[in-house]
Design an enzyme around this catalytic site. Structure first.
Site, mmCIF file in Angstrom:
data_model
loop_
_atom_site.group_PDB
_atom_site.id
_atom_site.type_symbol
_atom_site.label_atom_id
_atom_site.label_comp_id
_atom_site.label_asym_id
_atom_site.label_seq_id
_atom_site.Cartn_x
_atom_site.Cartn_y
_atom_site.Cartn_z
ATOM 1 N N HIS A 156 95.776 66.071 27.554
ATOM 2 C CA HIS A 156 96.246 64.643 27.193
ATOM 3 C C HIS A 156 95.951 64.071 25.734
ATOM 4 C CE1 HIS A 156 97.838 63.437 31.220
ATOM 5 N NE2 HIS A 156 96.974 64.368 31.545
ATOM 6 N N ASP A 368 95.824 60.906 17.674
ATOM 7 C CA ASP A 368 96.387 60.511 19.096
ATOM 8 C C ASP A 368 97.085 61.684 19.792
ATOM 9 O OD1 ASP A 368 95.410 58.884 21.460
ATOM 10 O OD2 ASP A 368 96.107 57.030 20.317
#
Length: 475
Positions: A156, A368
Site C-alpha cells: 500500500h 505517497d
C-alpha cells in the site's frame, strides 16, 4: 474461486461504538463475505509468549482470527523494523531510516509466528491475500511450512528503485521473500517501475513478456507476476456521507465561524511523509505574496497524532506547533486566525462535511503510495459548486487525477501560486476539472480494485504447476 483469506498486520474486527470502516475495509469485507472468507492478523495485544493458536470469532458473515505478539518482539517488529526501517526507506527518506539487526530478526520472527498460526486454518482451495510492508516475508514462511495455495501480496506504500532500496542491509533477502508470492501488486506504474528495477538491479531478474519474474524459493524455481492496481474509494458512498454531513452541527458551526471567507482544508495522519511543514510554508507564502487573500481565507489542517513513541514524529509535531504559531502571529487579526491546526483525530463523517464546504483541498505529501484523502475530497464536492484539489506530484493519486492542480510541495512559492489560482478559479473550470476526476473515481472504486487483483491472482497457475518449467533445461 474458493475462500479468500485476507492477512494484515491489524484486523478490522467490528466493535460496538466504533466509527464505520472506511472504503478499503468495506471492499475487503465485501470480498470476504462473497467467498465465505477469513480475515487474519494481529489482535493489537501483546503477551509474554506469542499466541499458541489464533482466536476465532464470526461477525457479519465473516470469520476473523487474531493472534497476540510476544512483548519481546513487538517493538522490534513494529516500531523498529517496520516503521523505523522500512517505512522511511520505502518513502525515500534515508536520513530518517534506522537499522538494527535485532529488530530485523524480530520482524522475521513475528512473520514466522503469523505463518505458523495461519497454516492450520488454511484449506487446500483457499486464496491468501497478504497486505503491506509489515508482512513481506510471510509467504516465504508459509511456503516453508508446505503451503501450496495461491498467495498474493499488495503493497500500500511506494516501492523504491534499487538505488534507494539497496540502503537496506538485507535488501536482497527482502526481494527474495517476494518471490514466494504468485502475484505482487503495487499502487502505480511508477511503483511498478521501482519494483522491476529492484529485481533487475538487486537480483538480476528481469520480467518476461507478460510481466513476471522467475527465481528460486527454497530450492524450487517459481514465477511471480508483478502488476499495478490503483486503490479507489467507495465513491458514491462517500459522496452520500458528505452530502448529509454538510448539514450536520459540526459543519454548520464551521461555516458560521468562517463568515464569508474561503476554506482551505487538509486532513492527514501526523507523519513526516505527508509534507505538513511544507504545506504550512506554502500557505504562509500565499499570505506574503498574494496579500489580497489576507483576512479572506482560512486554512484548516487536521493532523491526527500517530507513532508518538518515535522521536521523528514528536519532532514533527513540535515543528508544526511552531509554524502554526508563527503564521498566526505574523498575520492574524483580532477577528481572523489564518491557520486552524487540530492535532487530534476528527471523525470521518465530520471530515466529509468539511471537505464539501472547502473551496480548496490541499493534499501535498512528499511521497505517497496513493493518498485516499485526495479522492475523498473530490467525491465530497457539491457538483454545482465544486472546490479545487491541489495535489502533490509525488502522490500516487496524481497518476490518474488529471483535474487536480499538481505541485511540487518542496517549492513553497509554487504551492502559493496554485493556492491563488484555485481560490480565483471560475466556476466553469472548477466544474470541468471536478467532473473529469469524478468520472475516474466512479470507475476506479475500492471494490473494483479488490476484484481486479483477486481476478488476476486466480488466473495464475497454482504454485505446484511451476514445476513444469522448473527443470534444468528450462532455467
Amino acid at each position: 474461486m474458493g475462500r479468500v483469506v485476507v492477512v494484515s498486520n491489524r484486523v478490522a474486527v467490528p466493535r460496538r461504538g466504533e466509527p464505520a470502516a472506511g472504503g478499503l475495509a468495506v471492499a475487503l469485507k465485501d470480498v470476504l463475505k462473497a467467498s465465505g472468507g477469513l480475515w487474519f492478523g494481529w489482535s493489537g495485544e501483546t503477551r509474554t509468549e506469542p499466541s499458541p493458536e489464533a482466536r476465532r470469532l464470526r461477525s457479519g458473515g465473516i470469520d476473523y482470527a487474531t493472534i497476540d505478539i510476544a512483548e519481546a518482539d513487538h517493538r522490534g517488529f513494529y516500531a523498529g523494523y517496520s516503521n523505523n526501517t522500512l517505512w522511511p526507506l520505502f518513502h525515500f527518506r534515508l536520513g530518517l531510516m534506522e537499522y538494527d539487526r535485532g529488530e530485523a530478526a524480530a520482524y522475521r520472527r513475528v512473520n514466522r509466528e503469523f505463518a505458523r498460526a495461519l497454516m492450520p486454518l488454511l484449506g487446500p482451495n483457499d486464496t491468501v491475500w497478504i497486505h503491506d510492508y509489515q508482512l513481506i516475508p510471510m509467504a516465504a514462511e508459509l511456503r516453508a511450512l508446505g503451503a501450496k495455495q495461491r498467495i498474493g501480496f499488495f503493497l500500500h506504500i511506494p516501492f523504491p528503485p534499487f538505488a534507494v532500496l539497496s540502503a537496506l542491509p538485507d535488501a536482497e533477502r527482502l526481494l527474495k521473500d517476494l518471490l514466494a508470492y504468485d502475484l505482487v501488486g503495487v499502487q502505480t506504474k511508477r511503483d511498478l517501475s521501482g519494483l522491476i528495477n529492484s529485481f533487475q538491479e538487486g537480483l538480476g531478474l528481469s520480467p518476461d513478456a507478460t510481466g513476471g519474474v522467475r527465481g528460486e524459493v527454497a530450492g524450487t524455481m517459481r514465477r511471480t507476476q508483478l502488476s499495478a492496481h490503483a486503490i479507489g474509494i467507495d465513491t458514491r458512498g462517500f459522496a452520500t456521507i458528505a452530502r448529509k454531513a454538510a448539514y450536520a452541527p459540526d459543519t454548520q458551526r464551521l461555516i458560521a465561524s468562517m463568515g464569508d471567507r474561503s476554506l482551505i482544508v487538509g486532513a492527514e495522519r501526523l507523519d513526516y511523509t505527508k509534507g505538513l511543514p511544507h504545506r504550512m510554508r506554502g500557505f504562509a507564502a500565499l499570505l506574503a505574496n498574494f496579500p489580497e487573500h489576507l483576512n479572506r481565507v482560512t486554512y484548516l489542517q487536521v493532523a491526527a497524532r500517530s507513532r508518538n513513541e518515535v522521536a521523528s514524529y514528536r519532532n514533527l509535531r513540535r515543528e508544526l506547533d511552531q509554524l502554526a504559531g508563527r503564521i498566526n502571529g505574523d498575520y492574524a487579526e483580532f477577528d481572523w486566525t489564518p491557520v486552524r491546526y487540530v492535532a487530534r483525530a476528527v471523525a470521518r463523517d465530520t471530515l466529509a462535511g468539511f471537505y464539501r464546504v472547502a473551496r480548496v483541498g490541499l493534499v501535498t505529501p512528499l511521497r505517497d503510495g496513493m493518498n485516499l484523502v485526495a479522492k475523498e475530497y473530490v467525491a465530497a464536492q457539491d457538483p454545482e459548486d465544486p472546490g479545487v484539489l491541489i495535489l502533490s506530484q509525488f502522490a500516487g493519486a496524481a497518476e490518474s487525477m488529471e483535474g487536480a492542480l499538481l505541485v511540487n510541495p518542496l517549492d513553497a512559492v509554487a504551492v502559493a501560486e496554485q493556492l491563488d489560482r484555485a481560490l480565483k478559479m471560475p466556476l466553469g473550470e472548477r466544474k470541468e476539472r471536478w467532473e473529469s476526476m469524478m468520472r475516474s473515481l466512479e470507475e476506479q472504486t475500492a471494490t473494483r480494485w479488490a476484484e481486479s487483483f483477486l481476478a488476476e491472482l486466480e488466473e495464475l497457475p497454482l504454485p505446484e504447476q511451476d514445476l513444469l518449467w522448473a527443470s534444468p533445461t528450462r532455467n
